[in-house]
Design a protein around this motif. Structure first.
Motif, PDB file in Angstrom:
ATOM      1  N   ASP A  62       0.822  -1.206   0.000  1.00 21.13           N
ATOM      2  CA  ASP A  62       0.000   0.000   0.000  1.00 21.13           C
ATOM      3  C   ASP A  62       0.859   1.261   0.000  1.00 21.13           C
ATOM      4  OD1 ASP A  62      -2.248  -1.572   0.051  1.00 21.13           O
ATOM      5  OD2 ASP A  62      -2.574  -1.383   2.219  1.00 21.13           O
ATOM      6  N   GLN A  63       2.126   1.140   0.384  1.00 22.39           N
ATOM      7  CA  GLN A  63       3.022   2.300   0.440  1.00 22.39           C
ATOM      8  C   GLN A  63       3.634   2.639  -0.918  1.00 22.39           C
ATOM      9  OE1 GLN A  63       3.399  -0.441   2.557  1.00 22.39           O
ATOM     10  NE2 GLN A  63       2.153   0.498   4.160  1.00 22.39           N
ATOM     11  N   GLY A  64       3.408   1.799  -1.933  1.00 22.00           N
ATOM     12  CA  GLY A  64       3.885   2.131  -3.259  1.00 22.00           C
ATOM     13  C   GLY A  64       4.821   1.131  -3.906  1.00 22.00           C
ATOM     14  N   THR A  65       5.172   0.082  -3.207  1.00 24.14           N
ATOM     15  CA  THR A  65       6.007  -0.955  -3.821  1.00 24.14           C
ATOM     16  C   THR A  65       5.241  -1.666  -4.923  1.00 24.14           C
ATOM     17  OG1 THR A  65       7.304  -1.359  -1.819  1.00 24.14           O
ATOM     18  CG2 THR A  65       7.191  -3.149  -3.416  1.00 24.14           C
ATOM     19  N   SER A  73       7.183   6.281  11.339  1.00 17.09           N
ATOM     20  CA  SER A  73       5.963   6.103  10.555  1.00 17.09           C
ATOM     21  C   SER A  73       5.818   7.102   9.420  1.00 17.09           C
ATOM     22  CB  SER A  73       4.742   6.195  11.475  1.00 17.09           C
ATOM     23  OG  SER A  73       4.702   7.459  12.132  1.00 17.09           O
ATOM     24  N   THR A  74       6.576   8.188   9.459  1.00 20.39           N
ATOM     25  CA  THR A  74       6.495   9.196   8.404  1.00 20.39           C
ATOM     26  C   THR A  74       7.582   9.025   7.352  1.00 20.39           C
ATOM     27  OG1 THR A  74       7.919  10.783   9.575  1.00 20.39           O
ATOM     28  CG2 THR A  74       5.547  10.834  10.080  1.00 20.39           C
ATOM     29  N   GLU A  75       8.486   8.074   7.550  1.00 22.24           N
ATOM     30  CA  GLU A  75       9.622   7.908   6.655  1.00 22.24           C
ATOM     31  C   GLU A  75       9.398   6.766   5.667  1.00 22.24           C
ATOM     32  OE1 GLU A  75      13.695   9.067   8.809  1.00 22.24           O
ATOM     33  OE2 GLU A  75      12.624   7.440   9.819  1.00 22.24           O
ATOM     34  N   ALA A  76       9.935   6.921   4.490  1.00 19.86           N
ATOM     35  CA  ALA A  76       9.948   5.864   3.481  1.00 19.86           C
ATOM     36  C   ALA A  76      11.118   6.127   2.544  1.00 19.86           C
ATOM     37  CB  ALA A  76       8.640   5.826   2.702  1.00 19.86           C
ATOM     38  N   ILE A  77      11.757   5.062   2.087  1.00 19.80           N
ATOM     39  CA  ILE A  77      12.871   5.173   1.146  1.00 19.80           C
ATOM     40  C   ILE A  77      12.450   4.508  -0.155  1.00 19.80           C
ATOM     41  CG2 ILE A  77      15.260   4.513   0.674  1.00 19.80           C
ATOM     42  CD1 ILE A  77      15.707   4.600   3.734  1.00 19.80           C
ATOM     43  N   ARG A  78      12.497   5.273  -1.230  1.00 22.92           N
ATOM     44  CA  ARG A  78      12.046   4.797  -2.534  1.00 22.92           C
ATOM     45  C   ARG A  78      13.258   4.420  -3.391  1.00 22.92           C
ATOM     46  NH1 ARG A  78       7.056   5.724  -4.802  1.00 22.92           N
ATOM     47  NH2 ARG A  78       6.894   5.344  -7.058  1.00 22.92           N
ATOM     48  N   ILE A  79      13.190   3.233  -3.959  1.00 27.86           N
ATOM     49  CA  ILE A  79      14.276   2.711  -4.785  1.00 27.86           C
ATOM     50  C   ILE A  79      13.684   2.246  -6.106  1.00 27.86           C
ATOM     51  CG2 ILE A  79      16.068   0.934  -4.970  1.00 27.86           C
ATOM     52  CD1 ILE A  79      16.016   0.859  -1.841  1.00 27.86           C
ATOM     53  N   GLU A  80      14.216   2.764  -7.206  1.00 29.44           N
ATOM     54  CA  GLU A  80      13.758   2.361  -8.536  1.00 29.44           C
ATOM     55  C   GLU A  80      14.729   1.337  -9.123  1.00 29.44           C
ATOM     56  OE1 GLU A  80      10.939   3.235  -9.760  1.00 29.44           O
ATOM     57  OE2 GLU A  80      10.405   4.871  -8.383  1.00 29.44           O
ATOM     58  N   VAL A  81      14.172   0.329  -9.781  1.00 30.13           N
ATOM     59  CA  VAL A  81      14.973  -0.768 -10.322  1.00 30.13           C
ATOM     60  C   VAL A  81      14.613  -0.993 -11.781  1.00 30.13           C
ATOM     61  CG1 VAL A  81      15.589  -3.213 -10.078  1.00 30.13           C
ATOM     62  CG2 VAL A  81      15.024  -1.860  -8.041  1.00 30.13           C
ATOM     63  N   GLU A  82      15.626  -1.172 -12.617  1.00 24.17           N
ATOM     64  CA  GLU A  82      15.412  -1.443 -14.034  1.00 24.17           C
ATOM     65  C   GLU A  82      16.434  -2.463 -14.505  1.00 24.17           C
ATOM     66  OE1 GLU A  82      15.433   0.936 -18.321  1.00 24.17           O
ATOM     67  OE2 GLU A  82      15.187   2.047 -16.433  1.00 24.17           O
ATOM     68  N   ASP A  83      15.934  -3.530 -15.113  1.00 22.87           N
ATOM     69  CA  ASP A  83      16.798  -4.602 -15.638  1.00 22.87           C
ATOM     70  C   ASP A  83      17.753  -5.136 -14.576  1.00 22.87           C
ATOM     71  OD1 ASP A  83      15.656  -4.460 -18.173  1.00 22.87           O
ATOM     72  OD2 ASP A  83      17.093  -2.967 -18.864  1.00 22.87           O
ATOM     73  N   GLY A  84      17.278  -5.214 -13.345  1.00 25.09           N
ATOM     74  CA  GLY A  84      18.073  -5.816 -12.284  1.00 25.09           C
ATOM     75  C   GLY A  84      19.039  -4.887 -11.591  1.00 25.09           C
ATOM     76  N   ILE A 114      10.564  -0.151  -5.234  1.00 24.23           N
ATOM     77  CA  ILE A 114      10.592  -0.649  -3.859  1.00 24.23           C
ATOM     78  C   ILE A 114      10.426   0.545  -2.936  1.00 24.23           C
ATOM     79  CG2 ILE A 114      11.949  -1.826  -2.096  1.00 24.23           C
ATOM     80  CD1 ILE A 114      13.592  -3.041  -4.473  1.00 24.23           C
ATOM     81  N   VAL A 115       9.513   0.450  -1.980  1.00 22.52           N
ATOM     82  CA  VAL A 115       9.357   1.490  -0.975  1.00 22.52           C
ATOM     83  C   VAL A 115       9.581   0.846   0.396  1.00 22.52           C
ATOM     84  CG1 VAL A 115       7.856   3.241   0.048  1.00 22.52           C
ATOM     85  CG2 VAL A 115       7.723   2.757  -2.407  1.00 22.52           C
ATOM     86  N   VAL A 116      10.725   1.157   0.986  1.00 21.62           N
ATOM     87  CA  VAL A 116      11.100   0.590   2.287  1.00 21.62           C
ATOM     88  C   VAL A 116      10.460   1.432   3.387  1.00 21.62           C
ATOM     89  CG1 VAL A 116      12.992   0.027   3.841  1.00 21.62           C
ATOM     90  CG2 VAL A 116      13.277  -0.262   1.360  1.00 21.62           C
ATOM     91  N   THR A 117       9.694   0.784   4.259  1.00 27.21           N
ATOM     92  CA  THR A 117       9.037   1.485   5.359  1.00 27.21           C
ATOM     93  C   THR A 117       9.368   0.866   6.712  1.00 27.21           C
ATOM     94  OG1 THR A 117       7.065   0.107   5.036  1.00 27.21           O
ATOM     95  CG2 THR A 117       7.109   2.249   3.938  1.00 27.21           C
ATOM     96  N   GLY A 118      10.191  -0.169   6.696  1.00 20.43           N
ATOM     97  CA  GLY A 118      10.567  -0.817   7.949  1.00 20.43           C
ATOM     98  C   GLY A 118      11.951  -0.411   8.398  1.00 20.43           C
ATOM     99  N   THR A 119      12.892  -1.331   8.304  1.00 22.31           N
ATOM    100  CA  THR A 119      14.284  -1.089   8.686  1.00 22.31           C
ATOM    101  C   THR A 119      15.144  -1.060   7.434  1.00 22.31           C
ATOM    102  OG1 THR A 119      13.963  -2.139  10.837  1.00 22.31           O
ATOM    103  CG2 THR A 119      16.219  -2.006  10.025  1.00 22.31           C
ATOM    104  N   MET A 120      16.105  -0.134   7.390  1.00 24.85           N
ATOM    105  CA  MET A 120      16.984  -0.020   6.231  1.00 24.85           C
ATOM    106  C   MET A 120      18.392   0.284   6.686  1.00 24.85           C
ATOM    107  SD  MET A 120      17.010   0.130   2.741  1.00 24.85           S
ATOM    108  CE  MET A 120      18.557   0.119   1.813  1.00 24.85           C
TER     109      MET A 120
END
Length: 318
Positions: free
Chosen positions: A149-152, A209-220, A195-201
């Motif tokens: 639901d966070q965007g992953t 609860s207000t933080e999220a780390i967004r990671i974009e992936v293409e072709d691995g 990928i949207v990380v909302t737990g531990t990174m």
């Protein structure tokens, strides 16, 4: 051993998880910040075998960094290796070469005394059963999709790579596990999505609860990271190995139902039932072909996982 409360988890690690016998040698690899846990493990091991030893070195700078050569040589010469260290040696050549020499290895990266007591206060036969069941759910899938639901929303292909079990029971020569344990994982051959990380990174720990780390992936490969610290760490590794530092190294599913909440330790949190995690960087130690001096994990809360379009049930922490 200064803290008697470390005794029980040390017993679990040495006796149940590793199955150390009197005829075997046991090496405890540690650093300056993890000495109490190392002493607890050594105390139990030395009651079982006369050939037990602790080797200590300064903490590394980042996860996946190789230990000193003398440490690596000692690991390869031992029957059983337990490695409570500040920075992970799980994805190092030293660990791989120790396994290839026949050592049974358990790494405890970033372990704290609280995590040691929490994560090893479980029945590892039960965790093994959850691991086996989860692997059966995904092992024949041609495509895995993960959403949240966070965007992953990311799709990955296992290809011809095998799903690995980290069940914490390491009784066969050449095998390894993290402790605390409880995950099914692999290095995907390719992946595309968000990928949207909302737990531990790593290296931040538990996100609020207000933080999220967004990671974009293409072709691995990771193409975008919206966090300055992580982006810088990966860029520094890329200065050494090029684009391999951006490899999407791992997808894992937590199966440790004894972990009820995230605490900020990647080692423990990536095992929590009901979570999944992804990692950036090195995968050469568990079926991939990328050798990089970095391995950064991020844990997702409340994901949904599909295997060839069919939703699979994730084990929930108690």
């Amino acid at each position: 051993m200064n803290d008697a409360t470390l005794r029980d988890p040390a017993e679990t690690a040495v006796r149940q998880c590793m199955g150390l016998t009197p005829a075997e040698s046991c090496l405890v690899v540690t650093d300056d910040k993890r000495r109490p846990i190392a002493e607890a493990l050594y105390a139990v091991a030395s009651e079982i075998t006369d050939d037990a030893m602790v080797i200590q070195y300064p903490p590394g700078d980042q996860h996946g960094e190789e230990p000193p050569g003398a440490v690596a040589a000692a690991m390869a010469a031992a029957d059983v290796v337990l490695a409570p260290t500040t920075k992970s040696v799980s994805h190092t050549r030293a660990r791989t070469e120790a396994n290839e020499a026949g050592a049974r290895v358990a790494t405890l990266p970033g372990i704290t005394e609280d995590v040691f007591k929490t994560g090893l206060n479980v029945d590892y036969e039960s965790i093994r059963e959850h691991c086996v069941s989860m692997r059966e759910s995904v092992r024949d899938a041609d495509e895995i999709r993960v959403t949240s639901d966070q965007g992953t929303d990311i799709t990955l292909a296992p290809g011809d790579r095998e799903w690995q079990l980290d069940a914490g029971v390491v009784h066969e020569p050449g095998k390894m596990s993290n402790l605390p344990a409880g995950e099914v994982f692999l290095s995907p051959t390719t992946a595309d999505g968000t990928i949207v990380v909302t737990g531990t990174m790593a290296p931040h720990g538990l996100l609020d609860s207000t933080e999220a780390i967004r990671i974009e992936v293409e072709d691995g490969y990771v193409t975008e990271i919206d966090d300055d610290v992580i982006r810088q760490q990966v860029a520094e590794a890329a200065d050494v190995v090029g684009d391999d530092a951006y490899n999407l190294a791992e997808f894992g599913i937590g199966t440790n139902v004894g972990v009820s909440q995230l605490v900020g330790s990647v080692l423990l949190d990536e095992k929590a039932g009901g979570t999944v995690h992804f990692a950036i960087g090195d995968d050469a130690g568990f079926g991939g072909d990328t050798d990089a001096p970095i391995h950064l994990d991020g844990i997702l809360r409340q994901p949904t996982v599909f295997a060839d379009g069919e939703r699979i049930d994730l084990p929930e922490g108690r």
